[in-house]
Scaffold this motif. Structure first.
Motif, mmCIF file in Angstrom:
data_model
loop_
_atom_site.group_PDB
_atom_site.id
_atom_site.type_symbol
_atom_site.label_atom_id
_atom_site.label_comp_id
_atom_site.label_asym_id
_atom_site.label_seq_id
_atom_site.Cartn_x
_atom_site.Cartn_y
_atom_site.Cartn_z
ATOM 1 N N SER A 95 -6.475 40.561 -20.141
ATOM 2 C CA SER A 95 -6.461 39.127 -20.136
ATOM 3 C C SER A 95 -7.240 38.368 -21.259
ATOM 4 C CB SER A 95 -6.857 38.515 -18.827
ATOM 5 O OG SER A 95 -6.710 37.167 -18.613
ATOM 6 N N GLY A 96 -6.543 37.787 -22.331
ATOM 7 C CA GLY A 96 -7.210 37.219 -23.343
ATOM 8 C C GLY A 96 -7.193 37.788 -24.501
ATOM 9 N N GLY A 113 -0.915 30.422 -18.162
ATOM 10 C CA GLY A 113 -2.173 30.103 -17.928
ATOM 11 C C GLY A 113 -3.013 30.599 -16.730
ATOM 12 N N GLN A 114 -2.142 31.491 -16.222
ATOM 13 C CA GLN A 114 -2.461 32.248 -14.981
ATOM 14 C C GLN A 114 -2.967 33.873 -15.295
ATOM 15 O OE1 GLN A 114 0.552 31.606 -12.322
ATOM 16 N NE2 GLN A 114 -0.565 29.862 -11.249
ATOM 17 N N SER A 115 -3.899 34.382 -14.903
ATOM 18 C CA SER A 115 -4.124 35.870 -14.679
ATOM 19 C C SER A 115 -4.361 36.434 -13.358
ATOM 20 C CB SER A 115 -5.114 36.133 -15.691
ATOM 21 O OG SER A 115 -6.279 35.574 -15.351
ATOM 22 N N HIS A 160 4.314 40.319 -17.667
ATOM 23 C CA HIS A 160 2.935 40.288 -18.317
ATOM 24 C C HIS A 160 3.122 41.163 -19.461
ATOM 25 C CE1 HIS A 160 3.328 43.864 -15.586
ATOM 26 N NE2 HIS A 160 2.701 44.570 -16.222
ATOM 27 N N ASP A 192 -2.659 38.681 -18.349
ATOM 28 C CA ASP A 192 -2.226 37.199 -18.266
ATOM 29 C C ASP A 192 -0.735 37.410 -18.029
ATOM 30 O OD1 ASP A 192 -4.466 36.080 -19.137
ATOM 31 O OD2 ASP A 192 -4.108 36.649 -21.476
ATOM 32 N N PRO A 210 2.868 31.988 -21.920
ATOM 33 C CA PRO A 210 1.686 32.062 -21.096
ATOM 34 C C PRO A 210 1.820 31.002 -20.201
ATOM 35 C CG PRO A 210 1.097 32.231 -23.268
ATOM 36 C CD PRO A 210 2.592 31.921 -23.466
#
Length: 182
Positions: free
Chosen positions: A71-72, A16-18, A31, A6, A14
């Motif tokens: 990510s996540g 909202g992008q990865s 990151h 992320d 954050p």
């Protein structure tokens, strides 16, 4: 391993992008990572010598366990996962003591800028060094050293070239936090 991470803004929020970790490094995008410092009640801290094939700081001594947050992925769970992967130790989230975050930029080359927000944790090591199993692809060696020696070598200017250059403020924070627990 090139995994999705992320992307954060400069304040650590954050976006909202990865993207792939390699792209984040190539573009210098912020990151999240985890750093877990293992220590024992005898006043020793576990350090690892980074693998000789690592992209950043090969063969320098570093944090007990470090890794990227996928990510996540939940940050404490990433720390639990990395501890098991890198040193073969099974811990739970309850074993982790969060001690803050630390922003770091390491410009490795023109097309490799490591811009990371390290989530710092302490974890008491309750097994002997011989019970740990290092991840051969990531870790060259493990050593359990006295906290006093670690402090001298990282910010007492005795042997700073031996370690990844996180800087005196980072290392002083780690030493102070471990010292308050032993």
């Amino acid at each position: 391993m090139d995994e999705l991470v992320d992307i954060l803004d400069e304040q650590g929020n954050p976006t909202g992008q990865s993207c792939l970790k390699s792209e984040a490094h190539r573009k210098g995008l912020w990151h999240p990572t985890i750093h877990v410092w293992l220590y024992n009640k005898d006043g020793k801290v576990l350090i690892q010598q980074r693998g000789k094939h690592k992209d950043t700081h090969p063969l320098l001594w570093d944090v007990s366990v470090a890794g990227h947050v996928a990510s996540g992925e939940n940050i404490p769970l990433a720390a639990v996962r990395e501890v098991q992967e890198e040193v073969g130790l099974i811990i739970s989230e309850a074993d982790l003591e969060p001690i803050g975050t630390f922003k770091a930029i390491h410009k490795i080359s023109e097309d490799f800028i490591d811009a990371e927000l390290h989530h710092l944790f302490l974890c008491e090591l309750k097994v002997p060094l011989t019970a740990l199993t290092k991840q051969e692809s990531e870790v060259d060696a493990l050593e359990l050293i006295p906290l006093f020696r670690f402090a001298e070598e990282t910010w007492g200017l005795a042997n700073t070239a031996k370690y990844v250059p996180h800087g005196p403020t980072y290392y002083k924070t780690i030493v102070k936090e471990i010292k308050s627990r032993i």
